[in-house]
Motif scaffolding. Structure first.
Motif, PDB file in Angstrom:
ATOM      1  N   PHE B  19       0.866  -1.175   0.000  1.00 13.35           N
ATOM      2  CA  PHE B  19       0.000   0.000   0.000  1.00 13.35           C
ATOM      3  C   PHE B  19       0.905   1.229   0.000  1.00 13.35           C
ATOM      4  O   PHE B  19       1.719   1.396   0.917  1.00 13.35           O
ATOM      5  CB  PHE B  19      -0.886   0.022   1.250  1.00 13.35           C
ATOM      6  CG  PHE B  19      -1.954  -1.036   1.243  1.00 13.35           C
ATOM      7  CD1 PHE B  19      -3.151  -0.832   0.572  1.00 13.35           C
ATOM      8  CD2 PHE B  19      -1.768  -2.242   1.909  1.00 13.35           C
ATOM      9  CE1 PHE B  19      -4.145  -1.801   0.565  1.00 13.35           C
ATOM     10  CE2 PHE B  19      -2.746  -3.214   1.901  1.00 13.35           C
ATOM     11  CZ  PHE B  19      -3.944  -3.001   1.228  1.00 13.35           C
ATOM     12  N   TRP B  23       1.368  10.570  -2.276  1.00 13.18           N
ATOM     13  CA  TRP B  23       2.219  11.753  -2.381  1.00 13.18           C
ATOM     14  C   TRP B  23       3.702  11.454  -2.290  1.00 13.18           C
ATOM     15  O   TRP B  23       4.518  12.201  -2.813  1.00 13.18           O
ATOM     16  CB  TRP B  23       1.814  12.762  -1.309  1.00 13.18           C
ATOM     17  CG  TRP B  23       0.404  13.139  -1.504  1.00 13.18           C
ATOM     18  CD1 TRP B  23      -0.683  12.562  -0.906  1.00 13.18           C
ATOM     19  CD2 TRP B  23      -0.117  14.094  -2.428  1.00 13.18           C
ATOM     20  NE1 TRP B  23      -1.832  13.121  -1.392  1.00 13.18           N
ATOM     21  CE2 TRP B  23      -1.514  14.074  -2.322  1.00 13.18           C
ATOM     22  CE3 TRP B  23       0.479  14.986  -3.333  1.00 13.18           C
ATOM     23  CZ2 TRP B  23      -2.335  14.891  -3.087  1.00 13.18           C
ATOM     24  CZ3 TRP B  23      -0.345  15.802  -4.082  1.00 13.18           C
ATOM     25  CH2 TRP B  23      -1.725  15.757  -3.957  1.00 13.18           C
ATOM     26  N   TYR B  26       4.119   6.283  -3.531  1.00 11.29           N
ATOM     27  CA  TYR B  26       3.674   5.923  -4.879  1.00 11.29           C
ATOM     28  C   TYR B  26       4.548   6.660  -5.900  1.00 11.29           C
ATOM     29  O   TYR B  26       4.981   6.076  -6.900  1.00 11.29           O
ATOM     30  CB  TYR B  26       2.198   6.291  -5.072  1.00 11.29           C
ATOM     31  CG  TYR B  26       1.576   5.669  -6.303  1.00 11.29           C
ATOM     32  CD1 TYR B  26       0.917   4.433  -6.232  1.00 11.29           C
ATOM     33  CD2 TYR B  26       1.649   6.295  -7.546  1.00 11.29           C
ATOM     34  CE1 TYR B  26       0.359   3.854  -7.359  1.00 11.29           C
ATOM     35  CE2 TYR B  26       1.100   5.721  -8.675  1.00 11.29           C
ATOM     36  CZ  TYR B  26       0.447   4.503  -8.581  1.00 11.29           C
ATOM     37  OH  TYR B  26      -0.098   3.924  -9.702  1.00 11.29           O
ATOM     38  N   ILE B  45       1.351  -3.092  -6.180  1.00 16.55           N
ATOM     39  CA  ILE B  45       1.109  -1.837  -5.453  1.00 16.55           C
ATOM     40  C   ILE B  45      -0.358  -1.420  -5.530  1.00 16.55           C
ATOM     41  O   ILE B  45      -0.960  -1.437  -6.598  1.00 16.55           O
ATOM     42  CB  ILE B  45       2.000  -0.726  -6.033  1.00 16.55           C
ATOM     43  CG1 ILE B  45       3.475  -1.083  -5.808  1.00 16.55           C
ATOM     44  CG2 ILE B  45       1.664   0.630  -5.425  1.00 16.55           C
ATOM     45  CD1 ILE B  45       4.450  -0.184  -6.508  1.00 16.55           C
ATOM     46  N   ILE B  46      -0.903  -1.029  -4.394  1.00 21.67           N
ATOM     47  CA  ILE B  46      -2.233  -0.418  -4.346  1.00 21.67           C
ATOM     48  C   ILE B  46      -2.064   1.017  -3.871  1.00 21.67           C
ATOM     49  O   ILE B  46      -1.401   1.279  -2.868  1.00 21.67           O
ATOM     50  CB  ILE B  46      -3.179  -1.187  -3.394  1.00 21.67           C
ATOM     51  CG1 ILE B  46      -3.465  -2.585  -3.966  1.00 21.67           C
ATOM     52  CG2 ILE B  46      -4.495  -0.417  -3.206  1.00 21.67           C
ATOM     53  CD1 ILE B  46      -4.385  -3.434  -3.108  1.00 21.67           C
ATOM     54  N   ARG B  47      -2.655   1.928  -4.636  1.00 21.09           N
ATOM     55  CA  ARG B  47      -2.485   3.350  -4.340  1.00 21.09           C
ATOM     56  C   ARG B  47      -3.552   3.816  -3.351  1.00 21.09           C
ATOM     57  O   ARG B  47      -4.736   3.564  -3.547  1.00 21.09           O
ATOM     58  CB  ARG B  47      -2.620   4.105  -5.653  1.00 21.09           C
ATOM     59  CG  ARG B  47      -2.469   5.586  -5.615  1.00 21.09           C
ATOM     60  CD  ARG B  47      -2.828   6.058  -7.022  1.00 21.09           C
ATOM     61  NE  ARG B  47      -2.735   7.480  -7.181  1.00 21.09           N
ATOM     62  CZ  ARG B  47      -3.499   8.130  -8.051  1.00 21.09           C
ATOM     63  NH1 ARG B  47      -4.370   7.482  -8.800  1.00 21.09           N
ATOM     64  NH2 ARG B  47      -3.382   9.421  -8.180  1.00 21.09           N
ATOM     65  N   VAL B  48      -3.099   4.454  -2.317  1.00 22.79           N
ATOM     66  CA  VAL B  48      -4.016   5.054  -1.346  1.00 22.79           C
ATOM     67  C   VAL B  48      -3.616   6.519  -1.178  1.00 22.79           C
ATOM     68  O   VAL B  48      -2.460   6.869  -1.399  1.00 22.79           O
ATOM     69  CB  VAL B  48      -3.946   4.336   0.028  1.00 22.79           C
ATOM     70  CG1 VAL B  48      -4.667   3.005  -0.014  1.00 22.79           C
ATOM     71  CG2 VAL B  48      -2.522   4.167   0.489  1.00 22.79           C
ATOM     72  N   PRO B  49      -4.560   7.388  -0.810  1.00 18.66           N
ATOM     73  CA  PRO B  49      -4.178   8.796  -0.713  1.00 18.66           C
ATOM     74  C   PRO B  49      -3.081   9.023   0.332  1.00 18.66           C
ATOM     75  O   PRO B  49      -2.180   9.814   0.121  1.00 18.66           O
ATOM     76  CB  PRO B  49      -5.475   9.517  -0.335  1.00 18.66           C
ATOM     77  CG  PRO B  49      -6.463   8.474   0.016  1.00 18.66           C
ATOM     78  CD  PRO B  49      -6.014   7.196  -0.609  1.00 18.66           C
ATOM     79  N   CYS B  50      -3.176   8.313   1.444  1.00 14.98           N
ATOM     80  CA  CYS B  50      -2.229   8.521   2.539  1.00 14.98           C
ATOM     81  C   CYS B  50      -2.083   7.189   3.257  1.00 14.98           C
ATOM     82  O   CYS B  50      -2.988   6.351   3.225  1.00 14.98           O
ATOM     83  CB  CYS B  50      -2.774   9.579   3.484  1.00 14.98           C
ATOM     84  SG  CYS B  50      -1.789   9.811   4.986  1.00 14.98           S
ATOM     85  N   ARG B  53      -4.877   5.900   5.296  1.00 15.40           N
ATOM     86  CA  ARG B  53      -6.096   5.347   4.687  1.00 15.40           C
ATOM     87  C   ARG B  53      -6.126   3.823   4.809  1.00 15.40           C
ATOM     88  O   ARG B  53      -7.133   3.188   4.567  1.00 15.40           O
ATOM     89  CB  ARG B  53      -6.164   5.750   3.195  1.00 15.40           C
ATOM     90  CG  ARG B  53      -7.363   5.182   2.420  1.00 15.40           C
ATOM     91  CD  ARG B  53      -8.666   5.732   2.964  1.00 15.40           C
ATOM     92  NE  ARG B  53      -9.872   5.086   2.445  1.00 15.40           N
ATOM     93  CZ  ARG B  53     -10.509   4.093   3.060  1.00 15.40           C
ATOM     94  NH1 ARG B  53     -10.022   3.582   4.167  1.00 15.40           N
ATOM     95  NH2 ARG B  53     -11.619   3.596   2.549  1.00 15.40           N
ATOM     96  N   VAL B  54      -4.987   3.236   5.165  1.00 15.07           N
ATOM     97  CA  VAL B  54      -4.913   1.780   5.177  1.00 15.07           C
ATOM     98  C   VAL B  54      -5.605   1.230   6.420  1.00 15.07           C
ATOM     99  O   VAL B  54      -5.151   1.422   7.546  1.00 15.07           O
ATOM    100  CB  VAL B  54      -3.453   1.293   5.122  1.00 15.07           C
ATOM    101  CG1 VAL B  54      -3.411  -0.225   5.122  1.00 15.07           C
ATOM    102  CG2 VAL B  54      -2.779   1.838   3.885  1.00 15.07           C
TER     103      VAL B  54
END
Ligand code: FES
Lengths: 660, 150
Positions: B19, B23, B26, B45-50, B53-54
């Motif tokens: 994850f 910013w 990623y 890879i999984i994109r998360v905002p921050c 968020r996980v």
């Protein structure tokens, strides 16, 4: 049933050489919901976008997945294209099969399998995407420039000239920055003050520019278009309005033991002082640490002699709060600390000096009125050795791995200045490489060698020792392989430069990214060199990386253009990927409120439908204008009522399921 | 470690979920790509905002579905785009690690790393080293629930 279109980009050979793109397209076709799949040479090209738009119309696609480069690169492009074909832009997902796949894996089988997995994850996610609509937020038509050196001044002037208000915040008592300390500038040898002072005056008198000197940024909140900064105006102890800048106070001040920052500590200054003759504002500050009045309560001479009654001992720091649409970082640089470089004996030998000290020594307004003398005995040196790359291109812990970029050129400049004034002084430069890529730069360096007879020796200096009344420079000569011990009366060290000490603090305050060397990171190293990845923050000058003056001015102008592009808009579209609360399941515990960094969550009593009955309950409410979409609240929420649009629990879970 | 959990001798097809916050990490992964810094392909890879968020449930879900390791990469402490998100992530993951230990799963299967947008090399190094750790730990047998798999 969703109708999903999958588009697999070759990116020329960037993807297609390592990923079997046709097989990726083929293998997703059987996934339920996929109505169309194709591969194409360049999806971002006009042809690629048309292919997508045509398929959306022909097949009535309700969702789109593009397997291509990073979404940080072209997500906006593909969203726009889908929108033009009538699809909500947030119904598009990207599978990053270039940066995260074809560029990092070599085996085609392996890379293709991974690309398929990533495509499947994106398809799983896109099925759960919902149409999102951006809100709007207003843009404050005012810019903040942090740093009043040549970079900040140029950016501010360019913005101001276009008709927008700009505030410059400078932490020292005067604007001007490092350039004001320089004697001459390469490659033209024009006097630094002569070209800088008019700019300083222009900025100070511009109707659109407000300058806060001796001030620091205390706090920044908000977001692009709507920043709010608190500026701490440190107490000058002198009224800017009443002071006429006559200078009697500094003259009569009995405390003259403080080191002049402007002259690199090469001379003393009074406790009440104007840093240099052309300072703007031409108003002194009282350095309270060294002031007798502040330290002992006695004295008060300056107040007695000031004809304008401008001395204000009781002045306190003042906090000013102002709103801005854009912020420019122009915090500049400083030379590295020489304490860790004991072999050069800088700390113990007064005749081993840094290049910035040399600038002050050759400057007619400097501590020696421009007479080049040794600090140890006041005698004119007969020989000077310049040492390049002190701490630059140095992979040890104490040094900097990067090239400071300006040193080769100012070494040549210094050597020439010496030879110009005193042809009888022997000048030798030790260097690792001479780097002169720049307009008229190589010609300049060759002039130093050919016209002025400066001796350039390729080799590293290992040690500087004292030998009677002169110095010995121990160096290797790469050409002959010999170890040299060169006697010199003075040694000048071209110290590496590093970003200003407060850069990191500012980066944290502004959530602007910064690299391991504390230079601010740009949004894209090639295509967006003056923008920070954080929207609304721009970079000007050396705070982004080593630069000389022409480059700094060019970048400062570029940053101004980006600011103007932003300020000329009345409204900005906001990010619709914000948190949302399910009122049915929210228990009103407000765990979310506690973790929200933006204060975007509040509690409200609301009538909620519970099993057909209306019930008055405490519910968490998200203010969409304040929410930035980090998702902290979604995890804190024990009932799972808080979710994030665009990155919902279900969407991420679907990706996990697809990958695993 | 439980014997049943580890089969380090046998070569196995590892599965690692990463994850990455949008910013920093990623972007760091993007830079690893641009700089052609290679790392094992079994990392997805999984994109998360921050990093904040996980949700721990994402991680447990990944383990249940047979992931052998999960890594969360975010901005360096103090550098989170949202100011404090990575601090939350760090605390939450510390708790989750204790829970994993309690369940008898080696907590090294879960890792938290800080990788900035400028650290493409570091991204590749971190991923490579995590893959090696997972390889040494062997297959995740303990948490894998075959019923979760379709
Ligand atoms: S945005 Fe990177 S950790 Fe928060």
């Amino acid at each position: 049933m969703q109708k999903i279109g999958v588009f697999v980009c070759w990116c020329g050979s960037n993807i297609a050489a390592t990923v079997d793109v046709a097989r990726v397209a083929e293998s997703v076709k059987s996934i339920p919901g996929v109505a169309f799949a194709a591969d194409y040479r360049y999806m971002c090209s006009e042809g690629g976008q048309e292919l997508m738009q045509k398929a959306i119309k022909d097949y009535g696609l309700s969702r789109v997945v593009v397997c291509s480069c990073s979404p940080r690169m072209h997500e906006a492009t593909f969203r726009k294209a889908a929108q033009a074909a009538g699809l909500n832009p947030y119904l598009v997902e990207i599978a990053n099969i270039r940066e995260h796949c074809s560029w990092v894996h070599k085996d085609k089988e392996v890379a293709t399998a991974k690309a398929i997995a990533l495509a499947k994850a994106a398809i799983a996610k896109v099925k759960l995407n919902t149409p999102l609509v951006s809100g709007e937020s207003a843009v404050v038509k005012r810019a903040l420039v942090i740093g009043g050196g040549i970079a900040g001044l140029q950016t501010a002037l360019d913005i101001a000239e276009a008709g927008y208000k700009v505030d410059i915040v400078e932490k020292t008592p005067s604007i001007g920055g490092k350039m004001s300390q320089l004697d001459k500038t390469f490659p033209t040898l024009d006097c630094s003050a002569c070209i800088l002072t008019p700019k300083m005056v222009e900025a100070a008198t511009h109707e659109n520019i407000t300058i806060y000197t001796y001030s620091e940024i205390e706090k920044v909140s908000g977001y692009v278009g709507q920043f709010e900064a608190v500026i701490r105006k440190k107490a000058r102890s002198v009224s800017v309005d009443r002071c006429s800048g006559c200078g009697i106070c500094s003259e009569k001040c009995p405390s003259k033991k403080a080191k002049s920052e402007f002259d690199q500590g090469l001379r003393n200054r009074s406790a009440i002082y104007i840093p240099f003759a052309q300072a703007i504002p031409n108003v002194p500050v009282i350095d309270r640490e060294n002031c007798l009045k502040f330290q002992t309560g006695k004295c008060g001479i300056c107040a007695k002699v000031c004809p304008a009654g401008a001395i204000e001992y009781e002045q306190e720091d003042e906090l000013v709060t102002q709103k801005y649409g854009a912020i420019v970082l122009a915090t500049g640089f400083e030379p590295i600390d020489m304490a860790k470089f004991g072999e050069f004996n800088y700390e113990y030998c007064p005749d081993v000096i840094t290049s910035l000290e040399f600038e002050r020594l050759t400057n007619a307004a400097g501590p020696t009125q421009g007479h080049l003398v040794r600090l140890s005995d006041g005698k004119k040196p007969k020989s000077i050795v310049f040492v390049s790359c002190v701490g630059s291109r140095d992979t040890t812990e104490r040094g900097k791995t990067y090239c400071s970029k300006i040193c080769c050129m100012y070494n040549a400049k210094h050597a020439m200045l010496v030879k110009e004034k005193y042809p009888d002084i022997d000048v030798q430069v030790f260097y690792i490489d001479v780097r002169t890529p720049g307009k008229s730069f190589d010609e300049f360096y060759r002039r130093a060698v050919e016209e002025y007879g400066v001796q350039y020796t390729k080799g590293m200096v290992g040690k500087i020792t004292e030998e009677g009344d002169h110095l010995l420079v121990h160096a290797s000569d790469v050409a002959s392989g010999a170890q040299l011990s060169v006697p010199a009366d003075m040694v000048v060290l071209a110290t590496a430069i590093k970003p200003a000490a407060d850069a990191r603090k500012l980066a944290t305050m502004l959530t602007a990214s910064i690299d391991t060397n504390d230079f601010f990171t740009e949004a894209h190293p090639k295509l967006r060199p003056v923008e920070s990845p954080t929207a609304g923050i721009f970079l000007s000058g050396v705070c982004q990386g080593p630069k000389d003056i022409p480059e700094t001015v060019a970048q400062a102008g570029a940053a101004a253009v980006k600011v103007l592009g932003l300020l000329s808009k009345d409204k900005l579209l906001t990010n619709p990927c914000v948190a949302t609360c399910n009122e049915q399941t929210c228990s009103g515990c407000l765990a979310c409120e506690k973790v929200c960094p933006y204060g975007a969550i509040s509690a409200e009593y609301k009538l909620v439908n519970v099993k057909g009955l209306k019930e008055r309950r405490l519910i968490a409410q998200v203010n969409e204008a304040l929410c930035q979409g980090c998702g902290a609240c979604t995890v804190a929420c024990p009932s799972g009522a808080m979710d994030l649009k665009g990155f919902s629990n279900k969407q991420i879970m679907a990706e996990v399921d697809a990958i695993c | 470690m439980l014997a049943a959990q580890s089969t380090p001798d046998k070569e196995f097809e590892q599965l690692i979920v990463a994850f990455c916050c949008n910013w920093c990490s990623y972007a760091g992964a993007d830079l690893a790509g641009t700089a052609r810094r290679s790392y094992p392909a079994n990392i997805k890879i999984i994109r998360v905002p921050c990093s904040c968020r996980v949700n721990p449930t994402f991680i447990l879900r990944a383990f249940l579905r047979g992931a052998d390791g999960v890594i969360i990469a975010g901005c360096h402490p103090g550098d989170c785009h949202y100011t404090s998100g990575n601090y939350f992530a760090r605390r939450r993951m510390t708790l989750l690690m204790s829970m994993l230990s309690f369940l008898g799963v080696d907590k090294a299967r879960l890792r938290v790393e800080w990788v900035s947008a400028a650290e493409g090399n570091k991204f590749a190094e971190v991923m490579t080293s995590f893959a090696e750790t997972i390889k040494a730990l062997g297959e995740n047998v303990k948490l894998r629930d075959l019923r979760c798999k379709k």
